[in-house]
Design a protein around this motif. Structure first.
Motif, short mmCIF file in Angstrom:
data_model
loop_
_atom_site.label_atom_id
_atom_site.label_comp_id
_atom_site.label_asym_id
_atom_site.label_seq_id
_atom_site.Cartn_x
_atom_site.Cartn_y
_atom_site.Cartn_z
N ASP A 56 0.56 -1.27 0.20
CA ASP A 56 -0.20 0.15 -0.06
C ASP A 56 1.41 1.44 -0.14
OD1 ASP A 56 -1.88 2.25 0.03
OD2 ASP A 56 -2.64 1.29 2.24
N LEU A 57 0.44 2.34 -1.12
CA LEU A 57 1.68 2.67 -1.22
C LEU A 57 0.97 4.38 -1.50
CD1 LEU A 57 4.09 1.40 -3.72
CD2 LEU A 57 4.60 1.98 -1.58
N GLY A 58 1.34 5.81 -0.75
CA GLY A 58 0.87 6.64 -1.35
C GLY A 58 1.85 7.79 -1.74
N ARG A 59 1.91 9.20 -2.15
CA ARG A 59 2.46 9.85 -2.21
C ARG A 59 1.85 11.69 -2.38
NH1 ARG A 59 7.55 10.31 -6.62
NH2 ARG A 59 8.24 10.98 -5.40
N GLU A 60 1.90 12.23 -1.78
CA GLU A 60 1.23 13.64 -2.08
C GLU A 60 2.41 14.55 -3.17
OE1 GLU A 60 0.92 14.91 1.97
OE2 GLU A 60 -0.66 13.72 2.57
N PHE A 61 1.31 15.44 -3.52
CA PHE A 61 2.21 16.09 -4.94
C PHE A 61 1.44 17.30 -4.47
CE2 PHE A 61 1.87 12.18 -6.55
CZ PHE A 61 3.28 12.33 -7.30
N ASP A 62 1.78 18.61 -3.76
CA ASP A 62 0.63 19.92 -2.86
C ASP A 62 -0.33 19.14 -2.46
OD1 ASP A 62 0.30 22.18 -2.10
OD2 ASP A 62 0.12 22.63 -4.16
#
Length: 256
Positions: A56-62
């Motif tokens: 389970d992966l997550g990443r934020e871009f502003d």
């Protein structure tokens, strides 16, 4: 058809990542998430011991965030394969204000012991962060979409060759998704989560719930026990409506 859907899922996820990376490279966070290895006991359509892998992966871009999920379950009973399930999903979220956000979602499931060749959902909607504190978080989301079910042929194996009782078919219908993700952190080392998912379609509705207790072993390793219930309101003939899975997992967290 199956290969096309898998390639579509991968392409959309890759395109989303590439576009946001170019537009908001100065505000991109690193990937965070977890991977797990589990063992469990299943009742319902199968009575088996099984192994599972999940990430389970997550990443934020502003204001944007992207999530990627993948899991695989395999089981045998007396040397015979009794479980073989793969699940892939991606979501793209866009924050509207401090608590409200919009999302797009794509999921794809293959389960050889469900009576379906595959199940695909494409949709989107709105989400809301009900609680977001150090101890308690609770997020809900829901919206409409398209549900595509590829149903296996039903065979009479008592004849040679086997007789087709019901031919394979593809059913497309209006769908809707609703999820609830609740988590409570008792202390720095122990936390409880409850994740509920409802995937409505005119043909059948899938309901799932996972209750899990996780305890930290080291900075990156945790032990987890969980209980999962999967229910189908209108299963294919010959298959049970409800499956339950009890698991013990070793979890590796990264990127935090």
């Amino acid at each position: 058809m199956t290969q096309l859907k898998t390639l579509t899922l991968t392409a959309i996820a890759a395109a989303s990542l590439g576009t946001m990376s170019a537009q908001e490279a100065d505000t991109v966070s690193k990937w965070t998430g977890e991977g797990s290895l589990s063992a469990g006991v299943t009742t319902g359509n199968t009575e088996t011991t099984d192994l599972g892998l999940a990430i389970d992966l997550g990443r934020e871009f502003d204001l944007w965030s992207v999530g990627l999920q993948a899991s695989a379950d395999y089981g045998e009973t007396d040397g015979d394969e009794t479980k073989n399930r793969i699940f892939l999903a991606t979501n793209l979220d866009r924050q509207i204000n401090d608590k409200l956000f919009g999302f797009g979602q794509l999921s794809y499931e293959v389960d050889e012991f469900s009576g379906f060749d595959s199940r695909t959902f494409i949709g989107g909607g709105l989400g809301y962060e009900i609680f977001n504190s150090d101890a308690l978080t609770w997020t809900v989301r829901g919206g409409p979409g398209l549900k595509i079910d590829e149903i296996e042929a039903v065979l009479d194996t008592s004849t040679t060759p086997a007789t087709v009782l019901t031919p394979a078919s593809t059913e497309e219908s209006f769908g809707a998704t609703g999820t609830s993700n609740w988590a409570y952190q008792f202390n720095d080392n122990v936390g409880l989560t409850n994740d509920t998912n409802v995937l409505y379609a005119e043909t059948s509705t899938q309901i799932g719930n996972i209750l899990a207790l996780t305890a930290s072993l080291t900075d990156t390793l945790s032990a987890r026990i969980s209980y999962e219930v999967r229910h189908d309101t209108d299963p294919v003939d010959g298959f049970d409506a409800t499956d339950t899975i009890s698991r013990v997992s070793l979890v590796y967290g990264f990127g935090k």
